[in-house]
Design an enzyme around this catalytic site. Structure first.
Site, PDB file in Angstrom:
ATOM      1  N   TYR A   1     -20.186  -2.733   3.100  1.00  8.80           N
ATOM      2  CA  TYR A   1     -19.614  -3.997   2.589  1.00  8.80           C
ATOM      3  C   TYR A   1     -19.527  -3.965   1.064  1.00  8.80           C
ATOM      4  O   TYR A   1     -18.512  -4.344   0.478  1.00  8.80           O
ATOM      5  CB  TYR A   1     -20.497  -5.149   3.062  1.00  8.80           C
ATOM      6  CG  TYR A   1     -19.953  -6.535   2.809  1.00  8.80           C
ATOM      7  CD1 TYR A   1     -18.918  -7.049   3.595  1.00  8.80           C
ATOM      8  CD2 TYR A   1     -20.472  -7.339   1.805  1.00  8.80           C
ATOM      9  CE1 TYR A   1     -18.430  -8.328   3.382  1.00  8.80           C
ATOM     10  CE2 TYR A   1     -19.994  -8.622   1.581  1.00  8.80           C
ATOM     11  CZ  TYR A   1     -18.976  -9.109   2.370  1.00  8.80           C
ATOM     12  OH  TYR A   1     -18.498 -10.382   2.161  1.00  8.80           O
TER      13      TYR A   1
ATOM     14  N   SER B   1     -16.154 -10.765  -3.096  1.00 12.92           N
ATOM     15  CA  SER B   1     -17.508 -11.289  -2.877  1.00 12.92           C
ATOM     16  C   SER B   1     -18.311 -11.015  -4.145  1.00 12.92           C
ATOM     17  O   SER B   1     -17.925 -10.147  -4.948  1.00 12.92           O
ATOM     18  CB  SER B   1     -18.139 -10.533  -1.697  1.00 12.92           C
ATOM     19  OG  SER B   1     -19.537 -10.760  -1.631  1.00 12.92           O
TER      20      SER B   1
HETATM   21  P1  NAD Z   1     -15.777 -15.142   9.297  1.00 11.93           P
HETATM   22  O1  NAD Z   1     -16.401 -14.011  10.047  1.00 11.93           O
HETATM   23  O2  NAD Z   1     -16.257 -16.528   9.598  1.00 11.93           O
HETATM   24  O3  NAD Z   1     -14.193 -15.121   9.453  1.00 11.93           O
HETATM   25  C1  NAD Z   1     -13.483 -13.910   9.312  1.00 11.93           C
HETATM   26  C2  NAD Z   1     -12.058 -14.080   9.767  1.00 11.93           C
HETATM   27  O4  NAD Z   1     -11.436 -12.782   9.718  1.00 11.93           O
HETATM   28  C3  NAD Z   1     -11.927 -14.561  11.202  1.00 11.93           C
HETATM   29  O5  NAD Z   1     -10.798 -15.409  11.306  1.00 11.93           O
HETATM   30  C4  NAD Z   1     -11.691 -13.255  11.984  1.00 11.93           C
HETATM   31  O6  NAD Z   1     -10.993 -13.473  13.195  1.00 11.93           O
HETATM   32  C5  NAD Z   1     -10.860 -12.483  10.972  1.00 11.93           C
HETATM   33  N1  NAD Z   1     -10.886 -11.042  11.212  1.00 11.93           N
HETATM   34  C6  NAD Z   1     -11.971 -10.251  11.409  1.00 11.93           C
HETATM   35  N2  NAD Z   1     -11.588  -8.992  11.679  1.00 11.93           N
HETATM   36  C7  NAD Z   1     -10.233  -8.978  11.631  1.00 11.93           C
HETATM   37  C8  NAD Z   1      -9.252  -7.980  11.846  1.00 11.93           C
HETATM   38  N3  NAD Z   1      -9.583  -6.740  12.190  1.00 11.93           N
HETATM   39  N4  NAD Z   1      -7.938  -8.315  11.723  1.00 11.93           N
HETATM   40  C9  NAD Z   1      -7.575  -9.588  11.413  1.00 11.93           C
HETATM   41  N5  NAD Z   1      -8.466 -10.584  11.216  1.00 11.93           N
HETATM   42  C10 NAD Z   1      -9.782 -10.283  11.325  1.00 11.93           C
HETATM   43  O7  NAD Z   1     -15.967 -14.783   7.758  1.00 11.93           O
HETATM   44  P2  NAD Z   1     -15.987 -15.692   6.417  1.00 11.93           P
HETATM   45  O8  NAD Z   1     -17.403 -15.899   6.039  1.00 11.93           O
HETATM   46  O9  NAD Z   1     -15.047 -16.833   6.541  1.00 11.93           O
HETATM   47  O10 NAD Z   1     -15.421 -14.600   5.388  1.00 11.93           O
HETATM   48  C11 NAD Z   1     -14.064 -14.560   4.956  1.00 11.93           C
HETATM   49  C12 NAD Z   1     -13.968 -13.598   3.790  1.00 11.93           C
HETATM   50  O11 NAD Z   1     -14.826 -14.034   2.734  1.00 11.93           O
HETATM   51  C13 NAD Z   1     -14.409 -12.170   4.119  1.00 11.93           C
HETATM   52  O12 NAD Z   1     -13.609 -11.246   3.438  1.00 11.93           O
HETATM   53  C14 NAD Z   1     -15.829 -12.118   3.573  1.00 11.93           C
HETATM   54  O13 NAD Z   1     -16.228 -10.818   3.263  1.00 11.93           O
HETATM   55  C15 NAD Z   1     -15.694 -12.987   2.352  1.00 11.93           C
HETATM   56  N6  NAD Z   1     -16.957 -13.552   1.873  1.00 11.93           N
HETATM   57  C16 NAD Z   1     -17.741 -14.298   2.684  1.00 11.93           C
HETATM   58  C17 NAD Z   1     -18.933 -14.801   2.197  1.00 11.93           C
HETATM   59  C18 NAD Z   1     -19.860 -15.633   3.039  1.00 11.93           C
HETATM   60  O14 NAD Z   1     -21.000 -15.843   2.603  1.00 11.93           O
HETATM   61  N7  NAD Z   1     -19.455 -16.145   4.177  1.00 11.93           N
HETATM   62  C19 NAD Z   1     -19.309 -14.536   0.877  1.00 11.93           C
HETATM   63  C20 NAD Z   1     -18.480 -13.757   0.083  1.00 11.93           C
HETATM   64  C21 NAD Z   1     -17.294 -13.279   0.586  1.00 11.93           C
END
Ligand code: NAD
Length: 255
Positions: free
Chosen positions: A150, A137
């Site tokens: 985080y 991120s």
């Molecule tokens: P989201 O919450 O929409 O999806 C997360 C996914 O991870 C889901 O499929 C969930 O079921 C799975 N998950 C959660 N806990 C879990 C566990 N204990 N074991 C296995 N699977 C698990 O999130 P997103 O926004 O798609 O984020 C995905 C990645 O991108 C994350 O690492 C997040 O930190 C990173 N990210 C997101 C953003 C954003 O703005 N959305 C920005 C930067 C980085």
């Protein structure tokens, strides 16, 4: 040519699902993962028309990531690309941050990444090739208030990425981190409510004045853009990119 294989952790929705669709469209055999039981992800699997298999594993559990990678390698006969995408977020002032929330953010986001990498690297070293892509991120490069766990987890992922990249640099394996700015997924949707409470602002103001004010483009990054970058990093032409933390953030890091 043998079909290539990819495992994307946390891929039943959001960024992980978008990445899975991108690789499936290029003919990869796709391993999907989340902590949900398989009977709850039927709709997601149906969208792949047989190109994806589901491997349930709760990455908050110690060693679950290692078992997951071993299962995928056994089922597919090998693993070309590992994408550590699973992550959870918690927003609270540090003096109100509950230890159980800290533990979960670190367990899924950082320890889970370590666990999958250990088994994947051993396998990829034997084959003399492989790609590891960690979805970190911008919070792996910069901090924001109220996100202590985080930011700590994501800085850890960037450090882990660099260290492992150096270890395997001569082994035909690249290890990189993608550092997205805000992407409008469920994770962000939940954060909007938490941030509105902490800052005592309406949700629309959090979106405009807290989230998008960080991104000079004033636009959310899209899932498809992150998926495209991941797909590029998995390809042969990205063989000289390793140990990198690549921002995809509408200009946030340029400030
Ligand atoms: P989201 O919450 O929409 O999806 C997360 C996914 O991870 C889901 O499929 C969930 O079921 C799975 N998950 C959660 N806990 C879990 C566990 N204990 N074991 C296995 N699977 C698990 O999130 P997103 O926004 O798609 O984020 C995905 C990645 O991108 C994350 O690492 C997040 O930190 C990173 N990210 C997101 C953003 C954003 O703005 N959305 C920005 C930067 C980085």
């Amino acid at each position: 040519m043998d079909q290539k294989t990819v495992l994307i952790t946390g891929s039943t929705r959001g960024i992980g699902l978008g990445i899975a669709k991108r690789f499936a469209a290029e003919g990869y055999a796709v391993a999907l993962n989340s902590f949900e039981p398989e009977d709850q992800v039927g709709d997601v699997l149906a969208g792949f028309d047989g190109a994806a298999h589901y491997f349930g594993a709760d990455l908050a559990r110690p060693a679950a990531g290692a078992e997951l990678v071993a299962r995928v390698i056994e089922r597919f006969g090998g693993l070309d690309v590992l994408i550590n995408n699973a992550g959870v977020q918690n927003v609270a002032p540090v003096d109100e941050f509950e230890r159980k929330d800290w533990d979960r953010v670190l367990a899924v986001g950082l320890n889970g990444t370590f666990d999958t990498i250990t088994v994947a690297i051993a396998h990829m070293k034997q084959r003399g090739r492989g790609r590891i892509i960690n979805i970190a991120s911008v919070h792996g490069l910069r901090a924001s208030a109220f996100k202590s766990a985080y930011v700590a987890a994501k800085h850890g992922v960037v450090g882990l990425t660099k260290s492992v990249a150096l270890e395997v640099a001569e082994a035909g394996i690249t290890v990189n981190a993608i550092c997205p700015g805000y992407v409008h997924t469920e994770m962000v949707e939940r954060q909007l409510a938490d941030q509105a409470r902490i800052h005592n602002l309406p949700v629309a103001a959090v979106k405009r004045d807290i989230m998008l004010s960080q991104q000079p483009t004033r636009q959310f990054v899209t899932v498809e853009e992150v998926a495209e970058l991941a797909f590029y990093l998995a390809g042969d032409m990205a063989r000289s990119i390793t140990g990198a933390a690549i921002a995809i953030d509408g200009g946030w890091m340029a400030k």
